[in-house]
Design a protein around this motif. Sequence first.
Motif, PDB file in Angstrom:
ATOM      1  N   LYS A  29      12.710   8.405  -5.759  1.00  0.00           N
ATOM      2  CA  LYS A  29      12.573   9.841  -5.999  1.00  0.00           C
ATOM      3  C   LYS A  29      13.907  10.426  -6.469  1.00  0.00           C
ATOM      4  O   LYS A  29      13.957  11.224  -7.396  1.00  0.00           O
ATOM      5  CB  LYS A  29      12.141  10.513  -4.686  1.00  0.00           C
ATOM      6  N   LYS A  30      14.998   9.989  -5.817  1.00  0.00           N
ATOM      7  CA  LYS A  30      16.336  10.488  -6.195  1.00  0.00           C
ATOM      8  C   LYS A  30      16.705  10.030  -7.606  1.00  0.00           C
ATOM      9  O   LYS A  30      17.241  10.790  -8.389  1.00  0.00           O
ATOM     10  CB  LYS A  30      17.381   9.952  -5.214  1.00  0.00           C
ATOM     11  N   ARG A  31      16.395   8.757  -7.889  1.00  0.00           N
ATOM     12  CA  ARG A  31      16.762   8.188  -9.194  1.00  0.00           C
ATOM     13  C   ARG A  31      16.049   8.896 -10.335  1.00  0.00           C
ATOM     14  O   ARG A  31      16.622   9.153 -11.374  1.00  0.00           O
ATOM     15  CB  ARG A  31      16.412   6.699  -9.242  1.00  0.00           C
ATOM     16  N   THR A  32      14.787   9.214 -10.098  1.00  0.00           N
ATOM     17  CA  THR A  32      13.996   9.772 -11.206  1.00  0.00           C
ATOM     18  C   THR A  32      13.825  11.284 -11.099  1.00  0.00           C
ATOM     19  O   THR A  32      13.158  11.890 -11.923  1.00  0.00           O
ATOM     20  CB  THR A  32      12.615   9.107 -11.245  1.00  0.00           C
ATOM     21  N   LYS A  45       0.826  -1.215   0.000  1.00  0.00           N
ATOM     22  CA  LYS A  45       0.000   0.000   0.000  1.00  0.00           C
ATOM     23  C   LYS A  45       0.856   1.259   0.000  1.00  0.00           C
ATOM     24  O   LYS A  45       0.395   2.327  -0.350  1.00  0.00           O
ATOM     25  CB  LYS A  45      -0.935  -0.008   1.220  1.00  0.00           C
ATOM     26  N   ILE A  46       2.107   1.127   0.401  1.00  0.00           N
ATOM     27  CA  ILE A  46       2.988   2.302   0.394  1.00  0.00           C
ATOM     28  C   ILE A  46       3.710   2.429  -0.950  1.00  0.00           C
ATOM     29  O   ILE A  46       3.794   3.509  -1.519  1.00  0.00           O
ATOM     30  CB  ILE A  46       4.025   2.233   1.550  1.00  0.00           C
ATOM     31  N   VAL A  47       4.224   1.331  -1.468  1.00  0.00           N
ATOM     32  CA  VAL A  47       5.058   1.424  -2.677  1.00  0.00           C
ATOM     33  C   VAL A  47       4.295   1.172  -3.987  1.00  0.00           C
ATOM     34  O   VAL A  47       4.837   1.408  -5.055  1.00  0.00           O
ATOM     35  CB  VAL A  47       6.287   0.480  -2.601  1.00  0.00           C
ATOM     36  N   GLY A  48       3.069   0.696  -3.890  1.00  0.00           N
ATOM     37  CA  GLY A  48       2.230   0.594  -5.089  1.00  0.00           C
ATOM     38  C   GLY A  48       2.206  -0.746  -5.780  1.00  0.00           C
ATOM     39  O   GLY A  48       1.266  -1.498  -5.616  1.00  0.00           O
ATOM     40  N   THR A  49       3.241  -1.051  -6.547  1.00  0.00           N
ATOM     41  CA  THR A  49       3.156  -2.257  -7.385  1.00  0.00           C
ATOM     42  C   THR A  49       3.629  -3.509  -6.651  1.00  0.00           C
ATOM     43  O   THR A  49       4.372  -3.430  -5.666  1.00  0.00           O
ATOM     44  CB  THR A  49       4.030  -2.114  -8.656  1.00  0.00           C
ATOM     45  N   HIS A  50       3.235  -4.631  -7.201  1.00  0.00           N
ATOM     46  CA  HIS A  50       3.661  -5.911  -6.621  1.00  0.00           C
ATOM     47  C   HIS A  50       5.176  -6.070  -6.687  1.00  0.00           C
ATOM     48  O   HIS A  50       5.811  -6.506  -5.722  1.00  0.00           O
ATOM     49  CB  HIS A  50       2.982  -7.070  -7.353  1.00  0.00           C
ATOM     50  N   GLU A  51       5.745  -5.685  -7.834  1.00  0.00           N
ATOM     51  CA  GLU A  51       7.193  -5.837  -8.031  1.00  0.00           C
ATOM     52  C   GLU A  51       7.989  -5.059  -6.971  1.00  0.00           C
ATOM     53  O   GLU A  51       8.921  -5.585  -6.360  1.00  0.00           O
ATOM     54  CB  GLU A  51       7.551  -5.336  -9.428  1.00  0.00           C
ATOM     55  N   ASN A  52       7.575  -3.808  -6.753  1.00  0.00           N
ATOM     56  CA  ASN A  52       8.244  -2.984  -5.739  1.00  0.00           C
ATOM     57  C   ASN A  52       8.058  -3.580  -4.347  1.00  0.00           C
ATOM     58  O   ASN A  52       8.991  -3.628  -3.545  1.00  0.00           O
ATOM     59  CB  ASN A  52       7.682  -1.558  -5.744  1.00  0.00           C
ATOM     60  N   GLU A  98      11.745   0.658   5.540  1.00  0.00           N
ATOM     61  CA  GLU A  98      12.260   0.128   4.271  1.00  0.00           C
ATOM     62  C   GLU A  98      11.451   0.679   3.091  1.00  0.00           C
ATOM     63  O   GLU A  98      12.005   0.997   2.042  1.00  0.00           O
ATOM     64  CB  GLU A  98      12.207  -1.405   4.253  1.00  0.00           C
ATOM     65  N   SER A  99      10.146   0.775   3.274  1.00  0.00           N
ATOM     66  CA  SER A  99       9.279   1.293   2.203  1.00  0.00           C
ATOM     67  C   SER A  99       9.597   2.756   1.911  1.00  0.00           C
ATOM     68  O   SER A  99       9.686   3.163   0.749  1.00  0.00           O
ATOM     69  CB  SER A  99       7.800   1.186   2.598  1.00  0.00           C
ATOM     70  N   ILE A 100       9.769   3.529   2.984  1.00  0.00           N
ATOM     71  CA  ILE A 100      10.072   4.956   2.800  1.00  0.00           C
ATOM     72  C   ILE A 100      11.445   5.116   2.147  1.00  0.00           C
ATOM     73  O   ILE A 100      11.634   5.941   1.261  1.00  0.00           O
ATOM     74  CB  ILE A 100      10.016   5.707   4.163  1.00  0.00           C
ATOM     75  N   ARG A 101      12.395   4.288   2.567  1.00  0.00           N
ATOM     76  CA  ARG A 101      13.738   4.322   1.973  1.00  0.00           C
ATOM     77  C   ARG A 101      13.648   4.027   0.472  1.00  0.00           C
ATOM     78  O   ARG A 101      14.286   4.677  -0.341  1.00  0.00           O
ATOM     79  CB  ARG A 101      14.633   3.293   2.665  1.00  0.00           C
ATOM     80  N   PHE A 102      12.829   3.061   0.127  1.00  0.00           N
ATOM     81  CA  PHE A 102      12.639   2.694  -1.279  1.00  0.00           C
ATOM     82  C   PHE A 102      12.066   3.883  -2.059  1.00  0.00           C
ATOM     83  O   PHE A 102      12.553   4.210  -3.144  1.00  0.00           O
ATOM     84  CB  PHE A 102      11.689   1.490  -1.374  1.00  0.00           C
ATOM     85  N   LEU A 103      11.047   4.528  -1.507  1.00  0.00           N
ATOM     86  CA  LEU A 103      10.424   5.664  -2.203  1.00  0.00           C
ATOM     87  C   LEU A 103      11.407   6.816  -2.368  1.00  0.00           C
ATOM     88  O   LEU A 103      11.439   7.473  -3.410  1.00  0.00           O
ATOM     89  CB  LEU A 103       9.185   6.141  -1.436  1.00  0.00           C
ATOM     90  N   ILE A 161       7.376  14.604  -4.517  1.00  0.00           N
ATOM     91  CA  ILE A 161       6.497  13.649  -3.860  1.00  0.00           C
ATOM     92  C   ILE A 161       5.124  13.577  -4.572  1.00  0.00           C
ATOM     93  O   ILE A 161       4.497  12.528  -4.634  1.00  0.00           O
ATOM     94  CB  ILE A 161       6.341  13.974  -2.341  1.00  0.00           C
ATOM     95  N   ASN A 162       4.708  14.712  -5.178  1.00  0.00           N
ATOM     96  CA  ASN A 162       3.438  14.699  -5.923  1.00  0.00           C
ATOM     97  C   ASN A 162       3.544  13.798  -7.148  1.00  0.00           C
ATOM     98  O   ASN A 162       2.616  13.070  -7.482  1.00  0.00           O
ATOM     99  CB  ASN A 162       3.056  16.118  -6.374  1.00  0.00           C
TER     100      ASN A 162
END
Lengths: 125, 189
Positions: free
Chosen positions: B90-93, B38-45, B81-86, B97-98
Amino acid sequence: MKTKNNTFNQRITLDMNANKRHQKDLGLDIPENYFASSKKSILEKTINQKRGKVISLSKKIYAWSAAAVVLLLFTLAIYNPTSSGDNIEEDVLIASLFTEESNIDVFLEEFVNNELLTEDVFKNN
Amino acid sequence: MTIEIDFIKQLTSKKNRDKAFVKLLDLYQERLYWHIRKIVGTHENADDVLQNTFIRVYRSLEKFKQQSSLHTWMYKIAYNESIRFLENQKKRTHTSINDVNDKYLENLQEDVFFDGDEIQKKLQQIISQLPDNQKRVFLMKYYDNLKFKEIADILKTKESTLKTHYYAAVKFIENNISVSTYLEKIKVI
């Protein structure tokens, strides 16, 4: 204590229908047998990997320890003015008993190239 | 001796740790997966983050000081871990946050493992429009069945603040969803 225990028991049985809840309300789905394959993958990266690593780590420690012994003996032998030629041979022989021949060859080559064959040596020649 | 204390002892002892870890994995794998998803969205993530979560849990078991319950500790690691992933995403792309929220919806609809009908899509859209703090509390309270006290511990926020966020989120959803019968059915209100 009792409350903590009850809470834990409730937690174990709670969310049994988490799949249905998320699928029904949010439309989220997962691949078939996902949790079984995910569990396997997690265990490979934790418990099983740790078991594998212990062996490789101890091997590495052994190799590095042996290399350190050789380095120490060489340094003492070369820079110690009281050391005789016979002692160097004896020290190297003892050190070689603790490591494999290939490790000594690699180590000696690196040691000679990096530590002994300095620019000063070539200048003097 | 309580079951939880006994279980924690097993987890923190070198002799029984591995066996206890398998049990911990059985207990928490699914619920943490949904929490992360629910935090990161997709199944893969979610799959990536779940793996990282359990690796971190396994490596941190010795350091578990029991300052919070095992349950809260597990969720705290999964959340971090989820927030770290997001943040990494965000940094990569180089997105704000919007943009991440927009991307969440985009990803969700493209995700082959999103099987939502129109109502479910609508609910997802409305939830994604919530301010971050309200969304987190709403999802943790309603879908993860966490208590306000536990959420406060995970998010390091006061319980009273969380309650305000939660009721604001419920009000927002109530005002925005067009199919009120659906809300009634899932008893959000």
